[in-house]
Design a protein around this motif. Structure first.
Motif, mmCIF file in Angstrom:
data_model
loop_
_atom_site.group_PDB
_atom_site.id
_atom_site.type_symbol
_atom_site.label_atom_id
_atom_site.label_comp_id
_atom_site.label_asym_id
_atom_site.label_seq_id
_atom_site.Cartn_x
_atom_site.Cartn_y
_atom_site.Cartn_z
ATOM 1 N N SER A 164 0.809 -1.218 0.000
ATOM 2 C CA SER A 164 0.000 0.000 0.000
ATOM 3 C C SER A 164 0.843 1.269 0.000
ATOM 4 N N TYR A 165 2.131 1.131 -0.327
ATOM 5 C CA TYR A 165 2.995 2.296 -0.343
ATOM 6 C C TYR A 165 2.575 3.260 -1.455
ATOM 7 N N SER A 166 2.577 4.545 -1.133
ATOM 8 C CA SER A 166 2.173 5.539 -2.130
ATOM 9 C C SER A 166 3.307 5.876 -3.087
ATOM 10 N N THR A 167 4.530 5.495 -2.730
ATOM 11 C CA THR A 167 5.681 5.754 -3.593
ATOM 12 C C THR A 167 6.226 4.435 -4.117
ATOM 13 N N PRO A 168 6.870 4.456 -5.285
ATOM 14 C CA PRO A 168 7.391 3.209 -5.853
ATOM 15 C C PRO A 168 8.642 2.694 -5.157
ATOM 16 N N ILE A 169 9.306 3.533 -4.343
ATOM 17 C CA ILE A 169 10.532 3.132 -3.656
ATOM 18 C C ILE A 169 10.202 2.798 -2.203
ATOM 19 N N ILE A 170 10.584 1.608 -1.751
ATOM 20 C CA ILE A 170 10.199 1.110 -0.440
ATOM 21 C C ILE A 170 11.415 1.054 0.488
ATOM 22 N N PRO A 171 11.306 1.552 1.724
ATOM 23 C CA PRO A 171 12.426 1.447 2.677
ATOM 24 C C PRO A 171 12.716 -0.013 3.021
ATOM 25 N N TYR A 172 13.970 -0.395 2.885
ATOM 26 C CA TYR A 172 14.361 -1.787 3.120
ATOM 27 C C TYR A 172 13.997 -2.235 4.534
ATOM 28 N N GLU A 173 14.187 -1.339 5.513
ATOM 29 C CA GLU A 173 13.956 -1.699 6.906
ATOM 30 C C GLU A 173 12.497 -2.043 7.195
ATOM 31 N N GLU A 174 11.589 -1.629 6.326
ATOM 32 C CA GLU A 174 10.168 -1.890 6.552
ATOM 33 C C GLU A 174 9.679 -3.165 5.867
ATOM 34 N N ILE A 175 10.534 -3.796 5.091
ATOM 35 C CA ILE A 175 10.108 -4.965 4.320
ATOM 36 C C ILE A 175 10.117 -6.216 5.191
ATOM 37 N N LYS A 176 9.068 -7.004 5.061
ATOM 38 C CA LYS A 176 8.972 -8.294 5.742
ATOM 39 C C LYS A 176 8.578 -9.362 4.729
ATOM 40 N N VAL A 177 8.897 -10.608 5.060
ATOM 41 C CA VAL A 177 8.435 -11.730 4.252
ATOM 42 C C VAL A 177 6.908 -11.720 4.242
ATOM 43 N N ALA A 178 6.313 -11.652 3.051
ATOM 44 C CA ALA A 178 4.866 -11.498 2.984
ATOM 45 C C ALA A 178 4.324 -12.073 1.676
ATOM 46 N N PRO A 179 4.199 -13.390 1.563
ATOM 47 C CA PRO A 179 3.691 -13.981 0.326
ATOM 48 C C PRO A 179 2.238 -13.608 0.058
ATOM 49 N N SER A 180 1.900 -13.475 -1.209
ATOM 50 C CA SER A 180 0.515 -13.227 -1.595
ATOM 51 C C SER A 180 -0.227 -14.526 -1.862
ATOM 52 N N ILE A 181 0.525 -15.591 -2.136
ATOM 53 C CA ILE A 181 -0.049 -16.918 -2.323
ATOM 54 C C ILE A 181 1.031 -17.941 -1.996
ATOM 55 N N ILE A 182 0.618 -19.081 -1.456
ATOM 56 C CA ILE A 182 1.551 -20.161 -1.124
ATOM 57 C C ILE A 182 1.060 -21.426 -1.810
ATOM 58 N N LEU A 183 1.862 -21.919 -2.759
ATOM 59 C CA LEU A 183 1.494 -23.100 -3.529
ATOM 60 C C LEU A 183 2.245 -24.311 -2.993
ATOM 61 N N MET A 184 1.490 -25.241 -2.441
ATOM 62 C CA MET A 184 2.064 -26.436 -1.822
ATOM 63 C C MET A 184 1.581 -27.715 -2.495
ATOM 64 N N ALA A 185 1.059 -27.610 -3.715
ATOM 65 C CA ALA A 185 0.483 -28.780 -4.370
ATOM 66 C C ALA A 185 0.801 -28.798 -5.854
ATOM 67 N N ASP A 186 0.710 -29.967 -6.427
ATOM 68 C CA ASP A 186 0.955 -30.189 -7.849
ATOM 69 C C ASP A 186 -0.262 -29.760 -8.668
ATOM 70 N N MET A 187 -0.035 -29.465 -9.931
ATOM 71 C CA MET A 187 -1.076 -29.255 -10.936
ATOM 72 C C MET A 187 -1.981 -28.055 -10.618
ATOM 73 N N ALA A 188 -1.422 -26.862 -10.759
ATOM 74 C CA ALA A 188 -2.187 -25.627 -10.570
ATOM 75 C C ALA A 188 -2.044 -24.763 -11.817
ATOM 76 N N TRP A 189 -3.090 -24.019 -12.138
ATOM 77 C CA TRP A 189 -3.169 -23.255 -13.395
ATOM 78 C C TRP A 189 -3.726 -21.869 -13.078
ATOM 79 N N PHE A 190 -3.031 -20.815 -13.527
ATOM 80 C CA PHE A 190 -3.438 -19.434 -13.238
ATOM 81 C C PHE A 190 -3.548 -18.652 -14.537
ATOM 82 N N TYR A 191 -4.639 -17.915 -14.671
ATOM 83 C CA TYR A 191 -4.872 -17.133 -15.887
ATOM 84 C C TYR A 191 -5.354 -15.736 -15.502
#
Length: 358
Positions: free
Chosen positions: A136-163
Motif C-alpha cells: 500500500s505504499y504511495s511511492t514506488p521506492i520502499i524502505p528496506y527496513e520496513e520490508i517483511k516476508v509477505a507472500p501473496s499466495i503459497i502453492l504447496m500442491a501439484d497441478m495448478a493453473w493461473f490465468y
C-alpha cells in the motif's frame, strides 16, 4: 448454511443473469461451465451463497473428484484462506483481476503468512488479484527496513493453473514452493526473491514488475538496493523443478538480479523475454552457494530490450543447447508429461493449444 436446494437455485439465477459478461482476458463465464458439475457464488456483502471464500471451500466435500467452480463477486476479500489437500478440482474465478482482490495483513513466515495457501491438486484461478499487506505504499521506492516476508499466495500442491491473475507484495510475493504450475497472462510484483521456491513452473506472457528498494543502513550514504526476481530451490540434478519465463516482460522502478540461488542446483530460464534496463550487469547471484556455480542452470535465450545485454553477465551463465531449450519451454515436456492439463475443463484446454500459447 443454506440448504443445497437454495444454493443451486441461487447459482442458477446468478449464472443466467451474468452469462453474457466477459472476463478481463476474453474468457466468458459461459465458456467455463463445461465439465463443471456445481457452481457457487461468494460476495463480501453477503448477497450470494457465501460471504467468505473459506465458507465456500469448507462447503466442498472432501475427496471431491468433479470440477466445482467458485465465482467471486467484485470486491475485496480480507481473508486467510486454506485449501486442504482433500479439496481438489476447484476453479476460483473473478470477472476481472482489477475488481476482485484477496488480501490479508500477515507477514513474517514464508510458508504460512499471506491470504491463501493451496494444498490441493488441480487448482485453477482466473482473473483474481492476490495481495499481501505491504503493497500500500504511495511511492514506488520502499524502505528496506520496513520490508517483511509477505507472500501473496503459497502453492504447496501439484497441478495448478493461473490465468489473468495478479500477485502483489514486496518480499517472497509468489511462493511457488512445489509441484507443477502454469501461469499465463499474469502480473507479478515485488522486490526481493519475489518468485521463489522449488516449483516446476512455466510463466507465459506474464509481466514482472520490480519494486524499488532503498536503505541508508545497508548502502553507505543511502541509495538504491538491488533486489532479486527469482530464488529457485532445485536441490539436486535429479530434481525436475525450475522456473521458465517465456515471452514475458520485465520492468519496474527498481534494480534487480534475474535470480539468486536458493538451493545448490537452482534452475531459471528466461526465453524471448523483453527486459527493461533494470537488471544489474552480472545478472545472477550465487548467494550462499559460491564455488558451486557450475551446478546452476541460469540462462537467457533470445531475450530483447536494454536489460538483455549480456556483456557483463557472470561467466557461469549457461548456454543451453536447442534440445535443452525446446524441452524446457514446451509445457508437454516440462510440466505436462503425464497429460494433467488435458484433464482441465475443455474451455481451458483449448487455451493450451500450440497456436494459443506459442
Amino acid at each position: 448454511m443454506k440448504s443445497l436446494k437454495s444454493i443451486l437455485a441461487l447459482s442458477f439465477l446468478f449464472l443466467t443473469a451474468t452469462s453474457s459478461l466477459v472476463c478481463s482476458d476474453g474468457l466468458e463465464r459461459k465458456d467455463l461451465n463445461e465439465d463443471v458439475v456445481k457452481t457457487v457464488v461468494v460476495s463480501p456483502n453477503g448477497a450470494a451463497n457465501f460471504k467468505t471464500i473459506q465458507e465456500a471451500i469448507d462447503y466442498i466435500p472432501s475427496g471431491n473428484s468433479n470440477w466445482i467452480k467458485i465465482i467471486l463477486s467484485p470486491g475485496i476479500y480480507n481473508e486467510k484462506i486454506v485449501i486442504p489437500k482433500e479439496k481438489q478440482k476447484i476453479i476460483m474465478q473473478g470477472n476481472s483481476a482489477s475488481e476482485v482482490t484477496i488480501q490479508y495483513n500477515d507477514a513474517g513466515l514464508s510458508n504460512s503468512s499471506g491470504p491463501i495457501t493451496v494444498n490441493a491438486e488441480y487448482f485453477v484461478a482466473i482473473n483474481i488479484t492476490f495481495k499481501n499487506y505491504n503493497c500500500s505504499y504511495s511511492t514506488p521506492i520502499i524502505p528496506y527496513e520496513e520490508i517483511k516476508v509477505a507472500p501473496s499466495i503459497i502453492l504447496m500442491a501439484d497441478m495448478a493453473w493461473f490465468y489473468g491473475c495478479n500477485f502483489i507484495s514486496v518480499q517472497d510475493t509468489l511462493a511457488d514452493l512445489l509441484g507443477r504450475h502454469y501461469f499465463r497472462n499474469c502480473y507479478i510484483e515485488g522486490a526481493i526473491d519475489f518468485i521463489w521456491g522449488n516449483g516446476q513452473s512455466i510463466y507465459q506472457n506474464c509481466v514482472i514488475n520490480v519494486k524499488g528498494v532503498t536503505s541508508k543502513g545497508v548502502v553507505k550514504g543511502g541509495g538504491m538496493l538491488p533486489g532479486f526476481i527469482t530464488a529457485q530451490g532445485r536441490e539436486n540434478e535429479k530434481e525436475t523443478s525450475g522456473f521458465v519465463f517465456k515471452n514475458c516482460v520485465i520492468n519496474g522502478d527498481g534494480m534487480a538480479s534475474l535470480g539468486r540461488a536458493y538451493r545448490g542446483y537452482s534452475r531459471v530460464v528466461f526465453y524471448e523475454t523483453n527486459i527493461a534496463n533494470i537488471i544489474v550487469p552480472q545478472g545472477w547471484d550465487a548467494w550462499d552457494y559460491k564455488g558451486q556455480e557450475d551446478k546452476f542452470t541460469y540462462a537467457e535465450v533470445n531475450c530483447i530490450g536494454e536489460g538483455a545485454n549480456k556483456s557483463g553477465r557472470v561467466m557461469w551463465e549457461k548456454n543451453l543447447s536447442a534440445q535443452e531449450i525446446d524441452f524446457l519451454i514446451e509445457p508437454k515436456t516440462f510440466i505436462d508429461e503425464d497429460g494433467w492439463m488435458g484433464s482441465l475443463p475443455s474451455s481451458l484446454v483449448s487455451l493450451l493449444s500450440p497456436s494459443s500459447i506459442f
